[in-house]
Write a protein that holds these residues in place. Sequence first.
Motif, mmCIF file in Angstrom:
data_model
loop_
_atom_site.group_PDB
_atom_site.id
_atom_site.type_symbol
_atom_site.label_atom_id
_atom_site.label_comp_id
_atom_site.label_asym_id
_atom_site.label_seq_id
_atom_site.Cartn_x
_atom_site.Cartn_y
_atom_site.Cartn_z
ATOM 1 N N VAL A 184 0.852 -1.194 0.000
ATOM 2 C CA VAL A 184 0.000 0.000 0.000
ATOM 3 C C VAL A 184 0.884 1.239 0.000
ATOM 4 N N LEU A 185 0.732 2.071 -1.014
ATOM 5 C CA LEU A 185 1.376 3.376 -1.057
ATOM 6 C C LEU A 185 0.376 4.380 -0.508
ATOM 7 N N THR A 186 0.729 5.041 0.584
ATOM 8 C CA THR A 186 -0.182 5.978 1.243
ATOM 9 C C THR A 186 0.329 7.396 1.055
ATOM 10 N N ASP A 187 -0.507 8.234 0.469
ATOM 11 C CA ASP A 187 -0.181 9.629 0.177
ATOM 12 C C ASP A 187 -0.860 10.514 1.221
ATOM 13 N N PHE A 188 -0.057 11.072 2.134
ATOM 14 C CA PHE A 188 -0.562 12.051 3.098
ATOM 15 C C PHE A 188 -0.461 13.409 2.423
ATOM 16 N N TYR A 189 -1.595 14.083 2.231
ATOM 17 C CA TYR A 189 -1.655 15.302 1.431
ATOM 18 C C TYR A 189 -2.574 16.329 2.089
ATOM 19 N N ALA A 190 -2.576 17.536 1.512
ATOM 20 C CA ALA A 190 -3.531 18.580 1.896
ATOM 21 C C ALA A 190 -4.021 19.257 0.625
ATOM 22 N N ASP A 191 -5.296 19.642 0.609
ATOM 23 C CA ASP A 191 -5.876 20.275 -0.579
ATOM 24 C C ASP A 191 -5.179 21.584 -0.945
ATOM 25 N N TRP A 192 -4.671 22.304 0.045
ATOM 26 C CA TRP A 192 -4.040 23.607 -0.192
ATOM 27 C C TRP A 192 -2.583 23.483 -0.622
ATOM 28 N N VAL A 195 7.777 15.811 -3.309
ATOM 29 C CA VAL A 195 7.350 15.303 -4.608
ATOM 30 C C VAL A 195 8.432 14.390 -5.172
ATOM 31 N N GLN A 196 8.009 13.257 -5.684
ATOM 32 C CA GLN A 196 8.903 12.294 -6.322
ATOM 33 C C GLN A 196 8.404 12.027 -7.727
ATOM 34 N N GLY A 197 9.313 11.646 -8.603
ATOM 35 C CA GLY A 197 8.939 11.307 -9.970
ATOM 36 C C GLY A 197 8.232 9.963 -10.031
ATOM 37 N N GLU A 198 7.427 9.796 -11.073
ATOM 38 C CA GLU A 198 6.673 8.555 -11.222
ATOM 39 C C GLU A 198 7.590 7.341 -11.321
ATOM 40 N N GLU A 199 8.683 7.451 -12.060
ATOM 41 C CA GLU A 199 9.591 6.313 -12.203
ATOM 42 C C GLU A 199 10.242 5.939 -10.875
ATOM 43 N N GLN A 200 10.607 6.933 -10.061
ATOM 44 C CA GLN A 200 11.186 6.648 -8.737
ATOM 45 C C GLN A 200 10.198 5.875 -7.879
ATOM 46 N N LEU A 201 8.956 6.314 -7.883
ATOM 47 C CA LEU A 201 7.933 5.662 -7.066
ATOM 48 C C LEU A 201 7.586 4.277 -7.618
ATOM 49 N N ARG A 202 7.553 4.157 -8.927
ATOM 50 C CA ARG A 202 7.276 2.858 -9.556
ATOM 51 C C ARG A 202 8.378 1.855 -9.180
ATOM 52 N N SER A 203 9.612 2.310 -9.193
ATOM 53 C CA SER A 203 10.741 1.463 -8.820
ATOM 54 C C SER A 203 10.657 1.049 -7.352
ATOM 55 N N PRO A 248 2.596 21.248 -4.077
ATOM 56 C CA PRO A 248 3.308 20.020 -4.442
ATOM 57 C C PRO A 248 2.414 18.769 -4.382
ATOM 58 N N CYS A 249 1.450 18.753 -3.460
ATOM 59 C CA CYS A 249 0.522 17.623 -3.375
ATOM 60 C C CYS A 249 -0.317 17.535 -4.647
ATOM 61 N N GLN A 250 -0.739 18.691 -5.146
ATOM 62 C CA GLN A 250 -1.533 18.724 -6.374
ATOM 63 C C GLN A 250 -0.702 18.255 -7.563
ATOM 64 N N MET A 251 0.599 18.581 -7.568
ATOM 65 C CA MET A 251 1.490 18.118 -8.636
ATOM 66 C C MET A 251 1.651 16.598 -8.580
ATOM 67 N N LEU A 252 1.650 16.041 -7.379
ATOM 68 C CA LEU A 252 1.853 14.608 -7.192
ATOM 69 C C LEU A 252 0.598 13.789 -7.496
ATOM 70 N N GLU A 253 -0.571 14.407 -7.414
ATOM 71 C CA GLU A 253 -1.834 13.675 -7.546
ATOM 72 C C GLU A 253 -1.938 12.833 -8.818
ATOM 73 N N PRO A 254 -1.628 13.377 -10.023
ATOM 74 C CA PRO A 254 -1.737 12.524 -11.215
ATOM 75 C C PRO A 254 -0.755 11.356 -11.194
ATOM 76 N N VAL A 255 0.403 11.548 -10.590
ATOM 77 C CA VAL A 255 1.387 10.468 -10.468
ATOM 78 C C VAL A 255 0.812 9.349 -9.613
ATOM 79 N N VAL A 256 0.234 9.725 -8.483
ATOM 80 C CA VAL A 256 -0.356 8.746 -7.569
ATOM 81 C C VAL A 256 -1.504 8.003 -8.259
ATOM 82 N N GLU A 257 -2.311 8.736 -9.021
ATOM 83 C CA GLU A 257 -3.425 8.097 -9.731
ATOM 84 C C GLU A 257 -2.926 7.099 -10.778
#
Length: 119
Positions: free
Chosen positions: A36-44, A104-112, A47-56
């Motif tokens: 389970v990858l858990t994303d602790f975020y805030a709407d405001w 914020v981390q890149g998609e490839e880093q998180l995928r790895s 950087p969380c908003q930038m990460l959202e499409p990666v997480v999706e």
Amino acid sequence: MATDTAGDAGITTTSEPLHINGHSKLDEIVAEHDVVLTDFYADWCGPCQMLEPVVEHLAVETNAAVAKVDVDANQQLASVYGVRGVPTLILFADGGQVEEIVGVQGEEQLRSLIGRYTE
């Protein structure tokens, strides 16, 4: 009463992030899924908003379940895991916390990272 259809989709993976409300819900997700990858975020949080499409994307394209925790709505849960800044990503494998990444981390880093625990 509403049901969590994403949670009913299967116990090995999900195709969209699961929104967590409370410690017991996170415990349940961690118990049901191997990774389970858990994303602790805030709407405001920009950087969380930038990460959202990666997480999706990771929710759809990896064998990990992806959980999202709004730290404003779940301050106690964030505190339990020592979340001091957002975004913070915590990876659980086999029921225990194995990784923590702040920022914020890149998609490839998180995928790895996920691949180390799902392969």
